[in-house]
Design an enzyme around this catalytic site. Structure first.
Site, mmCIF file in Angstrom:
data_model
loop_
_atom_site.group_PDB
_atom_site.id
_atom_site.type_symbol
_atom_site.label_atom_id
_atom_site.label_comp_id
_atom_site.label_asym_id
_atom_site.label_seq_id
_atom_site.Cartn_x
_atom_site.Cartn_y
_atom_site.Cartn_z
ATOM 1 N N ARG A 71 86.237 195.800 -2.604
ATOM 2 C CA ARG A 71 85.150 195.185 -3.080
ATOM 3 C C ARG A 71 84.332 195.984 -3.766
ATOM 4 O O ARG A 71 83.100 195.741 -4.370
ATOM 5 C CB ARG A 71 84.433 194.425 -2.127
ATOM 6 C CG ARG A 71 85.111 193.209 -1.457
ATOM 7 C CD ARG A 71 84.428 192.405 -0.224
ATOM 8 N NE ARG A 71 83.378 191.599 -1.003
ATOM 9 C CZ ARG A 71 83.552 190.322 -1.210
ATOM 10 N NH1 ARG A 71 84.487 189.960 -1.217
ATOM 11 N NH2 ARG A 71 82.269 189.756 -1.944
ATOM 12 N N GLU B 48 93.490 197.768 -17.000
ATOM 13 C CA GLU B 48 92.532 197.835 -15.687
ATOM 14 C C GLU B 48 93.015 199.027 -14.726
ATOM 15 O O GLU B 48 92.219 199.530 -14.107
ATOM 16 C CB GLU B 48 92.274 196.377 -14.993
ATOM 17 C CG GLU B 48 93.312 195.751 -14.703
ATOM 18 C CD GLU B 48 92.848 194.383 -13.674
ATOM 19 O OE1 GLU B 48 91.562 194.266 -13.642
ATOM 20 O OE2 GLU B 48 93.661 193.526 -13.645
ATOM 21 N N LYS C 74 86.935 193.683 -6.792
ATOM 22 C CA LYS C 74 87.968 192.445 -6.751
ATOM 23 C C LYS C 74 87.297 191.294 -6.782
ATOM 24 O O LYS C 74 87.736 190.238 -7.639
ATOM 25 C CB LYS C 74 88.767 192.509 -5.266
ATOM 26 C CG LYS C 74 89.405 191.430 -5.060
ATOM 27 C CD LYS C 74 90.879 191.615 -5.863
ATOM 28 C CE LYS C 74 91.731 190.589 -5.643
ATOM 29 N NZ LYS C 74 92.773 190.491 -6.689
ATOM 30 N N GLU D 288 97.413 188.884 -20.521
ATOM 31 C CA GLU D 288 97.615 189.237 -19.074
ATOM 32 C C GLU D 288 98.468 190.454 -18.977
ATOM 33 O O GLU D 288 97.610 191.432 -18.172
ATOM 34 C CB GLU D 288 98.283 188.111 -18.468
ATOM 35 C CG GLU D 288 98.406 188.617 -16.779
ATOM 36 C CD GLU D 288 96.931 188.717 -16.298
ATOM 37 O OE1 GLU D 288 96.044 188.542 -16.785
ATOM 38 O OE2 GLU D 288 97.320 189.053 -14.858
ATOM 39 N N HIS E 163 96.975 189.969 -39.782
ATOM 40 C CA HIS E 163 95.520 189.608 -40.138
ATOM 41 C C HIS E 163 94.737 190.983 -39.521
ATOM 42 O O HIS E 163 93.566 190.560 -39.462
ATOM 43 C CB HIS E 163 95.150 188.277 -39.785
ATOM 44 C CG HIS E 163 95.944 187.102 -40.352
ATOM 45 N ND1 HIS E 163 95.713 187.003 -41.811
ATOM 46 C CD2 HIS E 163 97.027 186.676 -39.580
ATOM 47 C CE1 HIS E 163 96.629 185.848 -41.914
ATOM 48 N NE2 HIS E 163 97.389 185.703 -40.741
ATOM 49 N N LYS F 170 96.387 194.035 -17.246
ATOM 50 C CA LYS F 170 96.954 194.780 -16.225
ATOM 51 C C LYS F 170 97.010 196.209 -16.610
ATOM 52 O O LYS F 170 96.655 196.702 -15.825
ATOM 53 C CB LYS F 170 98.512 194.090 -15.883
ATOM 54 C CG LYS F 170 98.567 192.756 -15.223
ATOM 55 C CD LYS F 170 98.070 192.744 -13.758
ATOM 56 C CE LYS F 170 96.602 192.361 -13.747
ATOM 57 N NZ LYS F 170 95.992 191.080 -13.526
ATOM 58 N N ASN G 211 75.041 192.433 -0.567
ATOM 59 C CA ASN G 211 75.541 192.225 -1.847
ATOM 60 C C ASN G 211 74.767 191.310 -2.823
ATOM 61 O O ASN G 211 74.453 190.340 -2.327
ATOM 62 C CB ASN G 211 77.114 191.631 -1.440
ATOM 63 C CG ASN G 211 78.069 191.344 -2.431
ATOM 64 O OD1 ASN G 211 77.815 191.597 -3.417
ATOM 65 N ND2 ASN G 211 78.817 190.401 -1.884
ATOM 66 N N GLY G 212 74.736 191.594 -4.021
ATOM 67 C CA GLY G 212 74.147 190.850 -4.914
ATOM 68 C C GLY G 212 73.038 191.658 -5.785
ATOM 69 O O GLY G 212 73.032 192.790 -5.822
ATOM 70 N N CYS H 200 80.791 194.727 -3.453
ATOM 71 C CA CYS H 200 80.122 195.236 -2.346
ATOM 72 C C CYS H 200 80.912 194.664 -1.042
ATOM 73 O O CYS H 200 80.826 193.352 -1.278
ATOM 74 C CB CYS H 200 78.669 195.049 -2.126
ATOM 75 S SG CYS H 200 77.671 196.114 -3.298
ATOM 76 N N TRP I 65 79.301 198.493 -4.680
ATOM 77 C CA TRP I 65 79.646 198.581 -6.183
ATOM 78 C C TRP I 65 78.432 198.797 -6.732
ATOM 79 O O TRP I 65 77.528 197.705 -6.852
ATOM 80 C CB TRP I 65 80.688 197.507 -6.440
ATOM 81 C CG TRP I 65 81.031 197.411 -7.782
ATOM 82 C CD1 TRP I 65 82.175 197.856 -8.258
ATOM 83 C CD2 TRP I 65 80.431 196.785 -8.912
ATOM 84 N NE1 TRP I 65 82.312 197.563 -9.891
ATOM 85 C CE2 TRP I 65 81.054 196.988 -10.010
ATOM 86 C CE3 TRP I 65 79.248 196.260 -9.141
ATOM 87 C CZ2 TRP I 65 81.001 196.624 -11.281
ATOM 88 C CZ3 TRP I 65 78.877 195.773 -10.789
ATOM 89 C CH2 TRP I 65 79.631 195.864 -11.582
HETATM 90 O O1 M6R Z 1 88.556 185.642 -8.151
HETATM 91 P P1 M6R Z 1 88.542 185.125 -9.499
HETATM 92 O O2 M6R Z 1 89.803 184.653 -9.874
HETATM 93 O O3 M6R Z 1 87.553 184.521 -9.813
HETATM 94 O O4 M6R Z 1 88.359 186.685 -10.382
HETATM 95 C C1 M6R Z 1 88.362 186.388 -11.892
HETATM 96 C C2 M6R Z 1 88.496 188.045 -12.128
HETATM 97 O O5 M6R Z 1 87.461 188.709 -12.011
HETATM 98 C C3 M6R Z 1 89.914 188.433 -11.793
HETATM 99 O O6 M6R Z 1 90.883 187.923 -12.202
HETATM 100 C C4 M6R Z 1 89.984 189.894 -12.909
HETATM 101 O O7 M6R Z 1 90.105 189.779 -13.968
HETATM 102 C C5 M6R Z 1 91.045 190.680 -12.148
HETATM 103 N N1 M6R Z 1 90.869 192.107 -11.744
HETATM 104 C C6 M6R Z 1 92.256 190.599 -13.053
HETATM 105 O O8 M6R Z 1 93.222 191.611 -12.531
#
Ligand code: M6R
Length: 608
Positions: free
Chosen positions: A27, A488, A603, A481, A504, A485, A100-101, A2, A74
């Site tokens: 956000r 997501e 984010k 990673e 395995h 990517k 937000n929360g 949010c 969100w």
């Molecule tokens: O702000 P942060 O690094 O603590 O965020 C952690 C994760 O939420 C963040 O890395 C998330 O996995 C990203 N969307 C990855 O691209």
């Protein structure tokens, strides 16, 4: 999660708030809304879906005033409908809030208000905050202060009041709020990116504080109602860095910003001769560092992948046993914490709820607490005893890219600093510091890779519902990673795996044309990885390999090579991830997806 904003000033509030929401949309983008105070009432416009739906409504139903609040959501409590969009107001229309929360005592408060005869109009916990404030009487800060003990959970709230048209009130417990002070105006927002273009003079609100914000000043109160004195800080981020600057997406811009981001991160942590790493002035107390015998790295998502690389680096360079934990697990598993344990919260935003909770647990047990963080002034930055600040600049794309590579750099800097502190620095350190300084050029070379190479890789992945990413050793986290990517932003299932583990289980997935992306750079275990790739080929699967351009052995096995330059093995993760970022980006674009705002994600995950 949010984005929230509040404005009080002399300009028309709707364009200011909509502009701020546009900058905060990363956000959350389930619904959006705005409230304006004026002519003795609070008027609200809301719309389900992306911000553009609200913008259209605001165009057709103009609101006028110079005080207001806005929100981009969100969803947590309640579906992403217009009724559940923020702002929410109380029955009498005296107060409207954005939030937000998550309120953990939502059910109890809701039952209590229904019992009291309040006609609730949404399923949100946010409406409960508005209703509670609306039932209070008395002068303004008191109406807010009175309800704070009733709120259990996480909240950042900005409120406007019908009877106080020149005031916004902000309060928080958990999620961040920053107040920007401009000329004849003030803006409250959940992230500095929403206000950088108007002012760089800011004040970060602390937990349990209430800010009464007027265009000519801010009154800060603690939860007892006593005044708090705090001076403002001047941000050094440039407003231009939160624009797309000619790129189609923020993610692409941020991928291409990596050479500069890495350069800035390296330079800011080197000594004057640029021959060694210094952590002076970052809060690392030498006496406490003498005691360090173990390291814990806690993080979420991409930052957790950076921590896995950090474990390799710290164990190899410093000989310190290093554990890596998901912050969400660490905080509930009673970790063994002592004063000889250095705990580092790794977080781009510095606002991830689980990471912050893990950090505060470590602090409460007397461990030395550090953070690798990208945002000066963030909660992690303020909680930690010591900070290695990555210099990635604002990262807007939900898929983290430049923050990740600068975290990898920070991990190496930390390992070198710990090694130097322990008296272990030698010519390897000199070599690594030199290589760190030439790294941006290596990344630039990777970024200039032939488009045709990507076109083929994109075709191979975008038509396949599943794929496997394989790596070994320090490159295994890069396989994780790369898979994250792709998942997501393209919504294609991808699994990151240590190549030696393939036999395995995951090998059962392989069949004709199944794409396997492998990290086949020149490492001590490359021969073994090539053996794994032979097994992949033998089952008809296709191999895309990230490898140095002149690797004959890889050329012979792979269907396609994504070339990267030669760098020191400890720096390989940093160059190897770049083609995988570009690959994920190209696949998502090919599939016509919203790269910067992928579905269901936000984010900064500021709730548990
Ligand atoms: O702000 P942060 O690094 O603590 O965020 C952690 C994760 O939420 C963040 O890395 C998330 O996995 C990203 N969307 C990855 O691209």
């Amino acid at each position: 999660m949010c984005g929230i904003i509040g404005y009080v000033g002399v300009d028309e509030v709707v364009p200011v708030v909509l502009d701020g929401l546009r900058r905060l949309e990363y956000r959350g983008y389930d619904s959006a809304g705005i409230a304006v105070v004026g002519a003795g009432e609070i008027r609200i416009l809301r719309a389900a879906g992306k911000l553009r739906n609200l913008e259209q409504r605001a165009y057709h139903e103009p609101l006028h005033g110079t005080t207001g609040i806005g929100h981009t959501r969100w969803a947590t409590h309640g579906a992403p409908t217009e009724a559940n969009a923020h702002p929410q107001r109380d029955v009498s229309g005296a107060v409207a809030v954005v939030h937000n929360g998550i309120l953990e005592n939502y059910s109890d408060l809701r039952a209590e208000l229904i019992e009291a005869g309040v006609d609730l109009t949404s399923d949100t916990d946010t409406e409960l905050i508005a209703q509670l404030i609306g039932r209070e009487k008395g002068p303004l800060p008191e109406r807010v202060r009175a309800i704070l003990p009733r709120l259990h959970g996480q909240y950042a709230v900005v409120a406007v009041f019908k009877d106080e048209p020149d005031v916004v009130v902000a309060f928080r417990q958990g999620p961040p709020l920053v107040i920007g002070i401009g000329e004849d105006e003030a803006i409250v927002a959940s992230d500095v990116v929403a206000l950088l273009h108007r002012t760089r003079e800011v004040l970060f609100l602390d937990d349990n504080e209430i800010a009464v914000v007027r265009r000519d000043g801010i009154e800060l109160l603690d939860s007892a109602g006593d005044h708090v004195e705090r001076s403002t800080e001047t941000l050094d981020w440039d407003a231009g860095r939160v624009e797309k600057g000619g790129y189609r997406h923020f993610m692409l811009k941020e991928i291409f910003e990596q050479p500069d981001a890495i350069r800035n991160t390296v330079v800011s942590h080197l000594d004057a001769a640029r021959s060694g790493v210094i952590l002076d002035g970052l809060g690392f107390d030498p006496e406490k560092m003498d005691k360090i015998r173990r390291v814990h790295l806690v993080a979420c998502g991409t930052s957790w992948h950076a921590s896995l690389v950090g474990k390799f680096l710290i164990e190899k360079l410093c000989g310190l046993p290093t554990d890596v934990d998901y912050a969400s697990e660490y905080r509930y598993r009673s970790p063994l914490l002592r004063d000889d344990t250095l705990v580092i919260g790794v977080t781009q935003s510095g606002e991830t709820a689980d990471t912050l909770a893990a950090m505060s647990l470590a602090k409460s047990q007397g461990s030395l607490l550090g953070t690798v963080c990208n945002v000066r002034g963030s909660s992690a930055w303020r909680e930690a005893d010591a900070t290695i600040l990555t210099q990635a600049g604002p990262e807007i794309g939900v898929a983290s890219t430049k923050a990740f590579t600068t975290q990898l750099v920070a991990m190496l800097l930390l390992a070198l600093a710990l090694r130097k502190h322990g008296g272990g620095a030698d010519e390897l350190d000199t070599e690594l510091v030199h290589q760190l300084q030439t790294l941006p050029v290596a990344i630039e070379k990777t970024l200039s890779m032939e488009r045709a190479t990507f076109r083929r890789a994109t075709e191979m992945l975008s038509g396949a519902p599943n794929s496997l990413f394989l790596g070994r050793g320090i490159l295994y986290p890069i396989a994780l990673e790369g898979a994250l990517k792709l998942k997501e932003i393209s919504y294609l299932h991808a699994e990151g795996y240590p190549a030696g583990e393939m036999k395995h289980g995951p090998i059962a997935l392989l069949q004709d044309g199944f794409p396997v992306v492998s990290l086949a750079l020149n490492t001590a275990t490359r021969e073994k990885l090539l053996g794994n790739l032979m097994e992949v080929r033998a089952r008809g699967a296709s191999v895309i390999a990230v490898a140095e351009a002149d690797s004959k052995a890889v050329d012979e096995i792979a269907d396609l090579v994504l070339p990267v330059p030669h760098v020191h093995p400890l720096l390989q993760p940093i160059v190897a991830v770049v083609p995988l970022q570009l690959l994920a980006y190209n696949v998502a674009v090919e599939l016509g997806l919203d790269v910067d705002q992928p579905r269901n994600l936000a984010k900064s995950v500021t709730v548990e």
